[in-house]
Design a protein around this motif. Structure first.
Motif, PDB file in Angstrom:
ATOM      1  N   GLY A   1       0.796  -1.142  -0.024  1.00 21.19           N
ATOM      2  CA  GLY A   1       0.166   0.158   0.013  1.00 21.19           C
ATOM      3  C   GLY A   1       0.844   1.135   0.075  1.00 21.19           C
ATOM      4  N   MET A   2       2.071   1.159   0.909  1.00 21.11           N
ATOM      5  CA  MET A   2       2.817   2.187   0.892  1.00 21.11           C
ATOM      6  C   MET A   2       3.591   2.538  -0.478  1.00 21.11           C
ATOM      7  N   ILE A   3       3.886   1.387  -1.081  1.00 25.37           N
ATOM      8  CA  ILE A   3       4.675   1.618  -2.332  1.00 25.37           C
ATOM      9  C   ILE A   3       3.702   2.169  -3.501  1.00 25.37           C
ATOM     10  N   ALA A   4       2.426   1.854  -3.420  1.00 24.03           N
ATOM     11  CA  ALA A   4       1.394   2.050  -4.432  1.00 24.03           C
ATOM     12  C   ALA A   4       1.121   3.693  -4.027  1.00 24.03           C
ATOM     13  N   THR A   5       1.114   4.192  -2.949  1.00 22.63           N
ATOM     14  CA  THR A   5       0.790   5.467  -2.541  1.00 22.63           C
ATOM     15  C   THR A   5       2.047   6.209  -3.099  1.00 22.63           C
ATOM     16  N   CYS A   6       3.210   5.692  -2.866  1.00 25.66           N
ATOM     17  CA  CYS A   6       4.528   6.414  -3.234  1.00 25.66           C
ATOM     18  C   CYS A   6       4.463   6.678  -4.518  1.00 25.66           C
ATOM     19  N   LYS A   7       4.177   5.631  -5.379  1.00 23.93           N
ATOM     20  CA  LYS A   7       4.173   5.569  -6.894  1.00 23.93           C
ATOM     21  C   LYS A   7       3.406   6.703  -7.340  1.00 23.93           C
ATOM     22  N   GLU A   8       2.012   6.852  -6.796  1.00 25.23           N
ATOM     23  CA  GLU A   8       1.141   7.999  -7.123  1.00 25.23           C
ATOM     24  C   GLU A   8       1.764   9.264  -6.695  1.00 25.23           C
ATOM     25  N   GLU A   9       2.286   9.418  -5.563  1.00 27.98           N
ATOM     26  CA  GLU A   9       2.860  10.609  -5.294  1.00 27.98           C
ATOM     27  C   GLU A   9       3.883  11.033  -6.128  1.00 27.98           C
ATOM     28  N   LYS A  10       5.078   9.850  -6.368  1.00 24.47           N
ATOM     29  CA  LYS A  10       6.017  10.404  -7.450  1.00 24.47           C
ATOM     30  C   LYS A  10       5.521  10.684  -8.758  1.00 24.47           C
ATOM     31  N   ALA A  11       4.317  10.217  -9.089  1.00 25.00           N
ATOM     32  CA  ALA A  11       3.890  10.513 -10.424  1.00 25.00           C
ATOM     33  C   ALA A  11       3.168  11.874 -10.481  1.00 25.00           C
ATOM     34  N   SER A  12       2.596  12.226  -9.413  1.00 20.56           N
ATOM     35  CA  SER A  12       1.871  13.444  -9.147  1.00 20.56           C
ATOM     36  C   SER A  12       3.090  14.569  -8.998  1.00 20.56           C
ATOM     37  N   GLU A  13       3.998  14.253  -8.227  1.00 21.25           N
ATOM     38  CA  GLU A  13       5.299  15.309  -8.115  1.00 21.25           C
ATOM     39  C   GLU A  13       6.197  15.477  -9.446  1.00 21.25           C
ATOM     40  N   GLU A  14       6.272  14.318 -10.322  1.00 22.38           N
ATOM     41  CA  GLU A  14       6.895  14.440 -11.655  1.00 22.38           C
ATOM     42  C   GLU A  14       5.997  15.578 -12.320  1.00 22.38           C
ATOM     43  N   ILE A  15       4.675  15.307 -12.666  1.00 21.65           N
ATOM     44  CA  ILE A  15       3.654  16.054 -13.210  1.00 21.65           C
ATOM     45  C   ILE A  15       3.792  17.651 -12.945  1.00 21.65           C
ATOM     46  N   ALA A  16       3.970  17.711 -11.481  1.00 20.76           N
ATOM     47  CA  ALA A  16       3.798  19.107 -10.767  1.00 20.76           C
ATOM     48  C   ALA A  16       5.489  19.728 -11.387  1.00 20.76           C
ATOM     49  N   PHE A  17       6.548  18.854 -11.128  1.00 20.14           N
ATOM     50  CA  PHE A  17       7.581  19.596 -11.346  1.00 20.14           C
ATOM     51  C   PHE A  17       7.945  19.698 -12.985  1.00 20.14           C
TER      52      PHE A  17
END
Length: 155
Positions: free
Chosen positions: A34-50
């Motif tokens: 669950g943490m991995i999935a959340t981290c991947k979602e957050e990473k994708a969101s952060e990559e888009i924002a960046f």
């Protein structure tokens, strides 16, 4: 050392390590997944924002660079204009000083000519009065001579 993990609690309570260990490990694995999935979602969101931020920075950098170049050109033009106008101010200042000097000279000439005209007018008035008196005297003399001549002819 006291441990507060579920595994340590299970060992301390005497529960069988195998049955509670599998359950605990499964829960940990599920939580980690669950943490991995959340981290991947957050990473994708952060990559888009960046990526958006990076794109914005690039466009702003280009825009600001153009603004800086245009401002530098305008500053050069304004500096050149200021120097040109400064030179014109200096030239006009010299012209003003010369014109003021000319005006002072003209005013002095005007005063002198006005005084001369007043003097000439006074002399003219005296001469005119003198000539008028002479003309009157001559007219009276002519009249007297005419009367005397008529008296002689009439006698």
């Amino acid at each position: 050392l006291l441990m507060s993990t579920p595994l340590a609690t299970a060992l301390q309570s005497g529960v069988s390590v195998q049955s509670s260990g599998i359950n605990a490990v499964s829960k940990v694995v599920v939580m980690l997944e669950g943490m991995i999935a959340t981290c991947k979602e957050e990473k994708a969101s952060e990559e888009i924002a960046f990526a958006e931020y990076s794109s914005w920075c690039k466009s702003e950098t280009a825009s600001l660079s153009n603004d800086v170049q245009e401002s530098a050109k305008k500053a050069e033009q304004l500096t050149a204009t200021a120097e040109k106008l400064g030179a014109e101010i200096e030239e006009l200042g010299i012209s003003i000083v010369k014109l003021n000097s000319d005006i002072e000279g003209f005013e002095k000439d005007l005063e002198a000519q006005t005084a001369q005209r007043a003097k000439d007018h006074q002399e003219f008035a005296i001469t005119e009065r003198d000539l008028s008196e002479s003309v009157d005297a001559l007219e009276r003399a002519i009249q007297t001579l005419s009367e005397a001549s008529q008296d002689r002819e009439g006698r």
